[in-house]
Design a protein around this motif. Structure first.
Motif, short mmCIF file in Angstrom:
data_model
loop_
_atom_site.label_atom_id
_atom_site.label_comp_id
_atom_site.label_asym_id
_atom_site.label_seq_id
_atom_site.Cartn_x
_atom_site.Cartn_y
_atom_site.Cartn_z
N ASP A 54 0.83 -1.20 0.00
CA ASP A 54 0.00 0.00 0.00
C ASP A 54 0.87 1.26 0.00
O ASP A 54 1.83 1.34 0.77
N MET A 56 0.30 4.16 1.19
CA MET A 56 0.29 4.79 2.51
C MET A 56 1.24 4.08 3.46
O MET A 56 1.96 4.72 4.25
N ALA A 57 1.28 2.74 3.38
CA ALA A 57 2.19 1.99 4.24
C ALA A 57 3.63 2.28 3.85
O ALA A 57 4.51 2.43 4.72
N ALA A 59 4.74 5.04 2.51
CA ALA A 59 5.05 6.40 2.96
C ALA A 59 5.35 6.40 4.46
O ALA A 59 6.28 7.07 4.91
N TRP A 60 4.57 5.63 5.23
CA TRP A 60 4.82 5.56 6.67
C TRP A 60 6.18 4.92 6.96
O TRP A 60 6.92 5.39 7.81
N LEU A 61 6.51 3.85 6.21
CA LEU A 61 7.81 3.20 6.40
C LEU A 61 8.95 4.12 6.02
O LEU A 61 10.00 4.13 6.66
N GLY A 63 8.96 7.35 6.33
CA GLY A 63 9.07 8.35 7.39
C GLY A 63 9.63 7.79 8.68
O GLY A 63 10.14 8.53 9.51
N HIS A 64 9.52 6.48 8.88
CA HIS A 64 10.01 5.83 10.10
C HIS A 64 10.97 4.70 9.72
O HIS A 64 10.81 3.56 10.17
N ALA A 68 11.55 0.90 11.63
CA ALA A 68 11.05 -0.20 10.79
C ALA A 68 12.16 -1.20 10.52
O ALA A 68 11.94 -2.42 10.54
#
Length: 199
Positions: A54, A56-57, A59-61, A63-64, A68
């Motif tokens: 995904d 969004m997933a 993008a989150w990974l 950013g972190h 992760a």
């Protein structure tokens, strides 16, 4: 001897391995079925066309990234250790339990698994119709069991051998070891006679 008692003697303690394998297989089956349902567009055409990961997933990974990576490394190491432990447990030899007859300090009395097997084997080989026997003591110190393989002469009365094994050999073993129950799995085979040469 009931089926459950014989099954205890027959099966090595694979309950943990079987349960874990079943759960992993069930999880893989559910994941595959979900992927097919999504891929065929049964949950909507938009979901079927989306990328596997995904956005969004991702993008989150992004950013972190550091947490992760640490989580992925820890998870990988944990899975590696669990897999290694599972492999070692599956490959180790089956325990042959010694039986504690007396645990009094200074007067301990222990019967080894080899002694139990040897005594039962010697008794079993004395039965009419039995040419040879092999006996293995399995289980644990608190719950021993036996696996017996008997090779019978041709024309032997199976009922007579079975009755003698239960009433003589196994009854004597239970009495000698002070056990009310001694789970036993018995395998009967016809002993092969030596091949005759045709001249």
């Amino acid at each position: 001897m009931s089926k459950s008692v014989a099954a205890k003697a027959l099966s090595r303690s694979y309950a943990g391995e079987r349960t874990l394998t079943f759960l992993i297989g069930l999880l893989a089956l559910a994941g595959g079925a979900l992927a097919l349902v999504v891929g065929f567009g049964l949950l909507g055409r938009f979901r079927g066309r989306r990328p596997l990961l995904d956005p969004m997933a991702l993008a989150w990974l992004g950013g972190h990234a550091t947490p992760a990576r640490i989580a992925a490394i820890v998870l990988g190491l944990l899975l590696f250790v669990l897999g290694l432990r599972w492999t070692v447990r599956s490959l180790r030899p089956e325990p042959r339990p010694d039986l504690d007859l007396d645990r009094t300090e200074g007067a301990e009395l222990v019967v080894t698994a080899a002694a139990i097997s040897g005594a039962v084997q010697a008794d079993a080989e004395q039965l009419d119709g039995v040419s040879r026997a092999r006996v293995r003591a399995v289980g644990s110190r608190t719950s021993p069991a036996l696996r017996i393989t008997l090779w019978l002469h041709e024309g032997t009365d199976l009922k007579a051998v079975w009755a003698a094994l239960d009433t003589q050999v196994l009854a004597r073993a239970r009495e000698s070891l002070g056990l009310d129950v001694l789970p036993t799995a018995v395998r009967l085979e016809l002993d092969t006679s030596p091949a005759k040469r045709v001249r």
